[in-house]
Design a protein around this motif. Structure first.
Motif, PDB file in Angstrom:
ATOM      1  N   ASP A 183     -50.986  50.049  78.805  1.00 59.96           N
ATOM      2  CA  ASP A 183     -49.684  50.220  79.466  1.00 59.96           C
ATOM      3  C   ASP A 183     -49.514  49.220  80.620  1.00 59.96           C
ATOM      4  OD1 ASP A 183     -47.168  51.265  79.762  1.00 59.96           O
ATOM      5  OD2 ASP A 183     -47.833  52.900  81.079  1.00 59.96           O
ATOM      6  N   ILE A 184     -49.934  47.998  80.389  1.00 64.25           N
ATOM      7  CA  ILE A 184     -49.718  46.916  81.349  1.00 64.25           C
ATOM      8  C   ILE A 184     -48.638  46.012  80.744  1.00 64.25           C
ATOM      9  CG2 ILE A 184     -50.759  44.956  82.558  1.00 64.25           C
ATOM     10  CD1 ILE A 184     -53.427  46.441  82.467  1.00 64.25           C
ATOM     11  N   ARG A 185     -47.442  46.052  81.316  1.00 68.65           N
ATOM     12  CA  ARG A 185     -46.313  45.404  80.668  1.00 68.65           C
ATOM     13  C   ARG A 185     -46.122  43.953  81.090  1.00 68.65           C
ATOM     14  NH1 ARG A 185     -45.734  48.420  76.322  1.00 68.65           N
ATOM     15  NH2 ARG A 185     -45.706  50.651  76.874  1.00 68.65           N
ATOM     16  N   HIS A 186     -46.626  43.573  82.240  1.00 74.40           N
ATOM     17  CA  HIS A 186     -46.425  42.176  82.622  1.00 74.40           C
ATOM     18  C   HIS A 186     -47.380  41.281  81.844  1.00 74.40           C
ATOM     19  CE1 HIS A 186     -49.827  43.263  85.250  1.00 74.40           C
ATOM     20  NE2 HIS A 186     -50.146  41.958  85.175  1.00 74.40           N
ATOM     21  N   THR A 187     -47.050  40.014  81.789  1.00 73.18           N
ATOM     22  CA  THR A 187     -47.847  39.056  81.012  1.00 73.18           C
ATOM     23  C   THR A 187     -49.141  38.733  81.752  1.00 73.18           C
ATOM     24  OG1 THR A 187     -45.839  38.073  80.098  1.00 73.18           O
ATOM     25  CG2 THR A 187     -47.880  36.790  79.947  1.00 73.18           C
ATOM     26  N   VAL A 188     -50.231  38.927  81.037  1.00 71.66           N
ATOM     27  CA  VAL A 188     -51.554  38.600  81.571  1.00 71.66           C
ATOM     28  C   VAL A 188     -51.960  37.234  81.036  1.00 71.66           C
ATOM     29  CG1 VAL A 188     -53.965  39.290  81.721  1.00 71.66           C
ATOM     30  CG2 VAL A 188     -52.178  41.040  81.695  1.00 71.66           C
ATOM     31  N   GLU A 189     -52.381  36.352  81.938  1.00 74.24           N
ATOM     32  CA  GLU A 189     -52.741  34.989  81.541  1.00 74.24           C
ATOM     33  C   GLU A 189     -54.258  34.876  81.331  1.00 74.24           C
ATOM     34  OE1 GLU A 189     -50.673  32.591  80.862  1.00 74.24           O
ATOM     35  OE2 GLU A 189     -48.915  33.822  81.343  1.00 74.24           O
ATOM     36  N   PHE A 190     -54.615  34.085  80.317  1.00 80.19           N
ATOM     37  CA  PHE A 190     -56.033  33.861  79.981  1.00 80.19           C
ATOM     38  C   PHE A 190     -56.328  32.358  79.942  1.00 80.19           C
ATOM     39  CE2 PHE A 190     -54.669  37.721  77.763  1.00 80.19           C
ATOM     40  CZ  PHE A 190     -55.574  38.646  78.270  1.00 80.19           C
ATOM     41  N   HIS A 191     -57.569  32.031  80.245  1.00 80.52           N
ATOM     42  CA  HIS A 191     -58.051  30.661  80.014  1.00 80.52           C
ATOM     43  C   HIS A 191     -58.460  30.488  78.550  1.00 80.52           C
ATOM     44  CE1 HIS A 191     -57.943  28.964  83.991  1.00 80.52           C
ATOM     45  NE2 HIS A 191     -58.624  29.987  84.519  1.00 80.52           N
ATOM     46  N   ARG A 192     -59.266  31.450  78.048  1.00 79.04           N
ATOM     47  CA  ARG A 192     -59.726  31.383  76.651  1.00 79.04           C
ATOM     48  C   ARG A 192     -59.826  32.794  76.098  1.00 79.04           C
ATOM     49  NH1 ARG A 192     -62.796  27.612  79.204  1.00 79.04           N
ATOM     50  NH2 ARG A 192     -64.422  29.146  79.667  1.00 79.04           N
ATOM     51  N   VAL A 193     -59.536  32.927  74.802  1.00 80.23           N
ATOM     52  CA  VAL A 193     -59.681  34.205  74.105  1.00 80.23           C
ATOM     53  C   VAL A 193     -60.228  33.890  72.710  1.00 80.23           C
ATOM     54  CG1 VAL A 193     -58.548  36.277  73.234  1.00 80.23           C
ATOM     55  CG2 VAL A 193     -57.733  35.226  75.353  1.00 80.23           C
ATOM     56  N   HIS A 194     -61.306  34.558  72.316  1.00 74.74           N
ATOM     57  CA  HIS A 194     -61.871  34.307  70.978  1.00 74.74           C
ATOM     58  C   HIS A 194     -62.788  35.460  70.595  1.00 74.74           C
ATOM     59  CE1 HIS A 194     -65.776  33.270  72.735  1.00 74.74           C
ATOM     60  NE2 HIS A 194     -65.080  32.599  73.650  1.00 74.74           N
ATOM     61  N   ARG A 195     -63.106  35.499  69.316  1.00 76.26           N
ATOM     62  CA  ARG A 195     -64.066  36.485  68.801  1.00 76.26           C
ATOM     63  C   ARG A 195     -65.485  36.002  69.083  1.00 76.26           C
ATOM     64  NH1 ARG A 195     -61.893  41.476  66.925  1.00 76.26           N
ATOM     65  NH2 ARG A 195     -59.787  41.041  66.133  1.00 76.26           N
ATOM     66  N   MET A 196     -66.408  36.945  69.149  1.00 74.75           N
ATOM     67  CA  MET A 196     -67.804  36.610  69.421  1.00 74.75           C
ATOM     68  C   MET A 196     -68.601  36.567  68.132  1.00 74.75           C
ATOM     69  SD  MET A 196     -68.552  38.942  72.801  1.00 74.75           S
ATOM     70  CE  MET A 196     -70.261  38.451  72.798  1.00 74.75           C
ATOM     71  N   GLY A 197     -69.354  35.480  67.957  1.00 75.65           N
ATOM     72  CA  GLY A 197     -70.247  35.375  66.815  1.00 75.65           C
ATOM     73  C   GLY A 197     -69.533  35.003  65.538  1.00 75.65           C
ATOM     74  N   ARG A 198     -70.329  34.959  64.462  1.00 76.79           N
ATOM     75  CA  ARG A 198     -69.771  34.640  63.150  1.00 76.79           C
ATOM     76  C   ARG A 198     -69.193  35.883  62.498  1.00 76.79           C
ATOM     77  NH1 ARG A 198     -73.997  30.448  60.187  1.00 76.79           N
ATOM     78  NH2 ARG A 198     -73.826  28.777  61.769  1.00 76.79           N
ATOM     79  N   ARG A 199     -68.184  35.624  61.683  1.00 75.58           N
ATOM     80  CA  ARG A 199     -67.513  36.749  61.049  1.00 75.58           C
ATOM     81  C   ARG A 199     -68.377  37.326  59.934  1.00 75.58           C
ATOM     82  NH1 ARG A 199     -61.280  36.885  58.677  1.00 75.58           N
ATOM     83  NH2 ARG A 199     -61.239  39.157  58.254  1.00 75.58           N
ATOM     84  N   VAL A 200     -68.451  38.657  59.912  1.00 74.87           N
ATOM     85  CA  VAL A 200     -69.181  39.389  58.881  1.00 74.87           C
ATOM     86  C   VAL A 200     -68.190  40.298  58.176  1.00 74.87           C
ATOM     87  CG1 VAL A 200     -71.082  40.968  58.390  1.00 74.87           C
ATOM     88  CG2 VAL A 200     -71.291  39.312  60.256  1.00 74.87           C
ATOM     89  N   HIS A 201     -68.258  40.314  56.847  1.00 74.41           N
ATOM     90  CA  HIS A 201     -67.303  41.094  56.049  1.00 74.41           C
ATOM     91  C   HIS A 201     -67.384  42.578  56.420  1.00 74.41           C
ATOM     92  CE1 HIS A 201     -64.645  41.988  52.774  1.00 74.41           C
ATOM     93  NE2 HIS A 201     -65.529  42.839  52.226  1.00 74.41           N
ATOM     94  N   GLU A 202     -66.198  43.197  56.575  1.00 73.54           N
ATOM     95  CA  GLU A 202     -66.065  44.615  56.890  1.00 73.54           C
ATOM     96  C   GLU A 202     -66.700  44.990  58.225  1.00 73.54           C
ATOM     97  OE1 GLU A 202     -67.508  46.924  53.671  1.00 73.54           O
ATOM     98  OE2 GLU A 202     -65.907  46.312  52.278  1.00 73.54           O
ATOM     99  N   LYS A 203     -66.760  44.037  59.147  1.00 76.33           N
ATOM    100  CA  LYS A 203     -67.286  44.328  60.475  1.00 76.33           C
ATOM    101  C   LYS A 203     -66.386  43.652  61.506  1.00 76.33           C
ATOM    102  CE  LYS A 203     -71.418  44.221  63.329  1.00 76.33           C
ATOM    103  NZ  LYS A 203     -72.839  43.817  63.418  1.00 76.33           N
TER     104      LYS A 203
END
Length: 331
Positions: A183-203
């Motif tokens: 419930d935070i409606r204002h725009t939050v700024e980021f430097h970087r956003v990404h997933r961690m590690g390699r993708r694993v099926h169904e995880k």
């Protein structure tokens, strides 16, 4: 033979010429002849006595010579034995001398080896001192490295439970999650956003985000305590990012933190320190099952396990323009 018995055996004295018995001799002449004959007999007897005495002396001398020869034979035998003994002693002395020379040589080698050992001990002591110094420097460098990592991760948060899809935009998906769930409606700024590690099926991989402003990071983190309660939000979780060394310490302290909370105590897990009722808590040794302050640690729930098992990767610089949206997503 007794010389007085010579006449009984018709022994003529030396120089005596018997007269014709048929020729009558004057009485005076016969008396004179007997006296002369007796005198010669006495002389001859004396000479024989002297001869026998000398013969006896010769016998004694011969006996003494034989005894002397026997003694000399014994002495010669003893001398030979002594020579043999001396020869054996010489061999023994020679052997002993050789052994002494060998012992001196061995002693010299031992002294050389002892000097080498002393040199090695000195070198080892110097190396130990240098190693200890290097170890202290390494520990100091490691602490500095951990501190630098912590500072670089200060603006980071890790988000668990956000469903992963193909060709997603991590930043847009995270902003949507913050708006809807926190419930935070204002725009939050980021430097970087990404997933961690390699993708694993169904995880589902967690999302790591580096905020532009620390106060916005704190707003999101604190909102999670109140907004992510309830059964519908049990799969979501938000936690800070720390270096691996700090995470390991926090994993050890987290069960005590939960135990203190269950006992209605005031507990705070700050960085790698746990404070209970305002006092720094030191966990007991791992082999000590009796904890005088808290109950034994219990197993954490699913969300807590994900928080505790979150990795602590370091950030690698990215080209400008590639830190947002799908371009900044780590594959």
């Amino acid at each position: 033979m007794n010389p007085m018995h010579a006449m009984n055996y018709n022994v003529s004295p030396v120089g005596y010429q018997p007269q014709n018995p048929s020729v009558a001799q004057p009485v005076g002449f016969i008396a004179h002849t007997d006296s002369q004959y007796e005198s010669k007999i006495d002389n001859l007897a004396q000479k024989l006595d002297l001869t026998f005495q000398k013969l006896n002396k010769l016998d004694n001398i011969e006996s003494k010579i034989n005894s002397f020869e026997n003694k000399m034979t014994a002495v010669t035998k003893d001398v030979n034995e002594l020579k043999k003994t001396v020869h054996e002693l010489e061999k023994s002395v020679k052997f002993t001398s050789e052994k002494l020379d060998e012992s001196e040589k061995n002693n010299s080698e031992i002294k050389t080896k002892l000097q080498s050992i002393q040199t090695l001990e000195t070198t080892n002591a110097n190396l130990s001192a240098q190693l200890q110094k290097l170890s202290c420097e390494m520990n100091d460098l490691n602490e500095r490295h951990v501190d630098l990592q912590s500072r670089s991760m200060r603006d980071n948060l890790i988000f668990h439970g956000i469903v992963e899809t193909d060709n997603e935009n991590c930043e847009d998906k995270l902003k949507e999650f913050i708006a809807e769930k926190l419930d935070i409606r204002h725009t939050v700024e980021f430097h970087r956003v990404h997933r961690m590690g390699r993708r694993v099926h169904e995880k589902t991989r967690p999302i790591i985000a580096k905020f532009v402003q620390f106060k916005e990071r704190e707003l999101v983190r604190k909102s999670a305590f109140t907004k992510l309660k309830g059964e519908q939000n049990r799969n979501y979780g938000i936690n800070e990012q720390f270096p691996r060394e700090i995470n390991e310490k926090r994993k050890l302290l987290y069960p005590y933190y939960k135990s203190a909370k269950r006992q209605q105590k005031r507990a705070q897990l700050i960085y790698d320190k746990l404070y209970i009722d305002g006092e720094l808590f030191t966990p007991p040794p791992q082999d000590d099952t009796n904890n005088p302050q808290l109950d034994p640690p219990t197993r954490s729930g699913p969300t807590e396990s994900r928080r505790l098992s979150a990795a602590a990767p370091t950030f690698t610089p990215r080209p400008r323009g590639g830190g947002r949206g799908g371009k900044g997503q780590r594959r």
